[in-house]
Scaffold this motif. Structure first.
Motif, short mmCIF file in Angstrom:
data_model
loop_
_atom_site.label_atom_id
_atom_site.label_comp_id
_atom_site.label_asym_id
_atom_site.label_seq_id
_atom_site.Cartn_x
_atom_site.Cartn_y
_atom_site.Cartn_z
N TRP A 97 0.82 -1.22 0.00
CA TRP A 97 0.00 0.00 0.00
C TRP A 97 0.85 1.26 0.00
CZ3 TRP A 97 1.28 2.72 4.35
CH2 TRP A 97 1.80 1.99 5.44
N MET A 98 2.11 1.18 0.42
CA MET A 98 2.97 2.35 0.54
C MET A 98 3.84 2.59 -0.70
SD MET A 98 4.53 -0.53 1.37
CE MET A 98 3.94 -0.94 3.02
N SER A 99 3.67 1.80 -1.73
CA SER A 99 4.64 1.82 -2.84
C SER A 99 4.04 2.20 -4.19
CB SER A 99 5.31 0.44 -2.95
OG SER A 99 5.98 0.13 -1.76
N MET A 100 2.94 2.92 -4.21
CA MET A 100 2.30 3.27 -5.47
C MET A 100 2.91 4.57 -6.01
SD MET A 100 -1.72 3.07 -6.34
CE MET A 100 -2.17 4.59 -5.53
N LEU A 101 4.11 4.45 -6.55
CA LEU A 101 4.87 5.63 -6.96
C LEU A 101 5.30 5.51 -8.42
CD1 LEU A 101 8.22 4.85 -7.04
CD2 LEU A 101 7.66 4.46 -4.65
N GLN A 102 5.61 6.66 -8.99
CA GLN A 102 6.22 6.73 -10.31
C GLN A 102 7.40 7.69 -10.22
OE1 GLN A 102 5.70 5.00 -12.92
NE2 GLN A 102 3.58 4.32 -13.00
N ASP A 103 8.53 7.29 -10.77
CA ASP A 103 9.70 8.15 -10.81
C ASP A 103 9.76 8.92 -12.13
OD1 ASP A 103 10.93 7.47 -8.31
OD2 ASP A 103 11.52 5.54 -9.18
N GLY A 104 10.27 10.14 -12.05
CA GLY A 104 10.59 10.90 -13.25
C GLY A 104 9.42 11.42 -14.05
N LEU A 105 8.29 11.70 -13.42
CA LEU A 105 7.16 12.27 -14.16
C LEU A 105 7.38 13.74 -14.50
CD1 LEU A 105 4.02 10.70 -12.39
CD2 LEU A 105 5.16 9.96 -14.49
N GLY A 106 8.27 14.39 -13.79
CA GLY A 106 8.58 15.79 -14.10
C GLY A 106 7.39 16.72 -13.97
N GLY A 107 6.45 16.37 -13.12
CA GLY A 107 5.27 17.21 -12.94
C GLY A 107 4.25 17.09 -14.05
N GLN A 108 4.49 16.24 -15.04
CA GLN A 108 3.57 16.09 -16.18
C GLN A 108 2.55 14.99 -15.88
OE1 GLN A 108 6.60 15.40 -19.29
NE2 GLN A 108 6.05 17.41 -20.09
N PHE A 109 1.78 15.23 -14.86
CA PHE A 109 0.86 14.20 -14.38
C PHE A 109 -0.23 13.89 -15.40
CE2 PHE A 109 2.20 16.71 -10.56
CZ PHE A 109 3.16 15.80 -10.13
N GLU A 110 -0.87 14.91 -15.92
CA GLU A 110 -1.97 14.69 -16.86
C GLU A 110 -1.47 14.10 -18.18
OE1 GLU A 110 -5.01 17.63 -17.25
OE2 GLU A 110 -4.51 18.55 -15.32
N GLN A 111 -0.25 14.47 -18.57
CA GLN A 111 0.29 13.97 -19.82
C GLN A 111 0.80 12.53 -19.70
OE1 GLN A 111 1.08 16.78 -18.27
NE2 GLN A 111 1.17 18.52 -19.71
N ARG A 112 1.24 12.15 -18.50
CA ARG A 112 1.91 10.85 -18.34
C ARG A 112 1.02 9.77 -17.72
NH1 ARG A 112 7.50 11.71 -17.76
NH2 ARG A 112 7.69 9.43 -17.66
N ILE A 113 -0.04 10.16 -17.03
CA ILE A 113 -0.94 9.19 -16.40
C ILE A 113 -2.26 9.21 -17.15
CG2 ILE A 113 -2.05 8.43 -14.27
CD1 ILE A 113 1.02 8.38 -14.19
N PRO A 114 -2.62 8.13 -17.87
CA PRO A 114 -3.81 8.13 -18.72
C PRO A 114 -5.11 8.16 -17.91
CG PRO A 114 -2.30 6.33 -19.28
CD PRO A 114 -1.86 6.87 -17.96
N ASN A 115 -6.16 8.66 -18.54
CA ASN A 115 -7.49 8.56 -17.96
C ASN A 115 -7.81 7.09 -17.67
OD1 ASN A 115 -8.15 11.31 -18.09
ND2 ASN A 115 -8.79 11.13 -20.23
N GLY A 116 -8.49 6.87 -16.56
CA GLY A 116 -8.84 5.52 -16.17
C GLY A 116 -7.75 4.81 -15.40
N LYS A 117 -6.56 5.43 -15.29
CA LYS A 117 -5.43 4.82 -14.59
C LYS A 117 -4.99 5.66 -13.39
CE LYS A 117 -4.96 1.61 -17.80
NZ LYS A 117 -5.20 0.17 -17.57
#
Length: 220
Positions: free
Chosen positions: A85-105
């Motif tokens: 539960w503590m490990s739901m992370l992504q490295d290196g998104l560079g603040g581009q959350f909407e561009q890098r994380i798709p709808n529904g995910k």
């Protein structure tokens, strides 16, 4: 021939039990390894944390299937969803959350281990008022560059719809927080009622490491 079939069936059953126990042990071992150095929002509880808090010590109880079907399906899909539960992370998104994380995910942070968290359904809710607090538990005291908080729009139905960026109202963004195990900050909203998703982005300070998390709430 009948005796052979019965024997094979009886033989398969203990193997299935052993495989399930191995999956559980593997998840537990992983959760006590590298996964220790992370964190999550514990109040209002994220989907993964709520499952672990409720069922972590009772994960083999079949009653979970009827009492908490969303946690049940998550555990069946991947036990690590609960253990890590503590490990739901992504490295290196560079603040581009909407561009890098798709709808529904969004609720899985586009992480394959947590895919089941994206599934709409009757997730257990935390009752909150218009004004509530976000409580982050940070095992390794990473600190935060900022937190960004959203609430799903009135009319969005978490029981039948997977969350997309267009389903969110932006509520607030905080400033920096120094490293600490526990960070709490206030959130003020208005106009919401019923089942909503509080969507929190935690941008950790030690690296370009972002945690995107869904907490199911009931605005009472």
């Amino acid at each position: 021939m009948r005796k052979t079939r019965t024997s094979r069936t009886a033989f398969r059953r203990p193997i299935q039990v052993i495989l399930m126990l191995l999956a559980v042990v593997t998840g537990a071992l992983f959760s006590t390894g590298t996964a220790q150095a992370h964190g999550t929002v514990v109040g209002p509880a994220t989907r993964a944390y709520q499952c672990w808090k409720t069922w972590g010590n009772d994960h083999l109880n079949p009653i979970m299937q009827t009492q908490d079907p969303m946690c049940w399906q998550a555990f069946q899909a991947n036990p690590n969803t609960m253990w890590n539960w503590m490990s739901m992370l992504q490295d290196g998104l560079g603040g581009q959350f909407e561009q890098r994380i798709p709808n529904g995910k969004l609720c899985s942070n586009n992480h394959p281990n947590f895919e089941s968290l994206n599934r709409p359904g009757a997730w257990r809710m935390t009752t909150v008022g218009n004004n509530f607090s976000i409580h982050l538990y940070d095992q390794a005291s990473h600190g935060a560059d900022f937190f960004r908080v959203y609430v799903s729009k009135q009319g969005f139905n978490p029981k039948t719809q997977a969350l997309g960026w267009g389903d969110l109202d932006f509520i607030t963004q905080t400033g920096r927080y120094a490293p600490a195990n526990d960070i709490t900050f206030p959130v003020s909203t208005s106009g919401y009622s019923g089942h909503h998703i509080v969507f929190t982005i935690w941008q950790a300070s030690h690296l370009d490491q972002a945690y995107l998390m869904c907490s199911d709430v009931n605005f009472g």
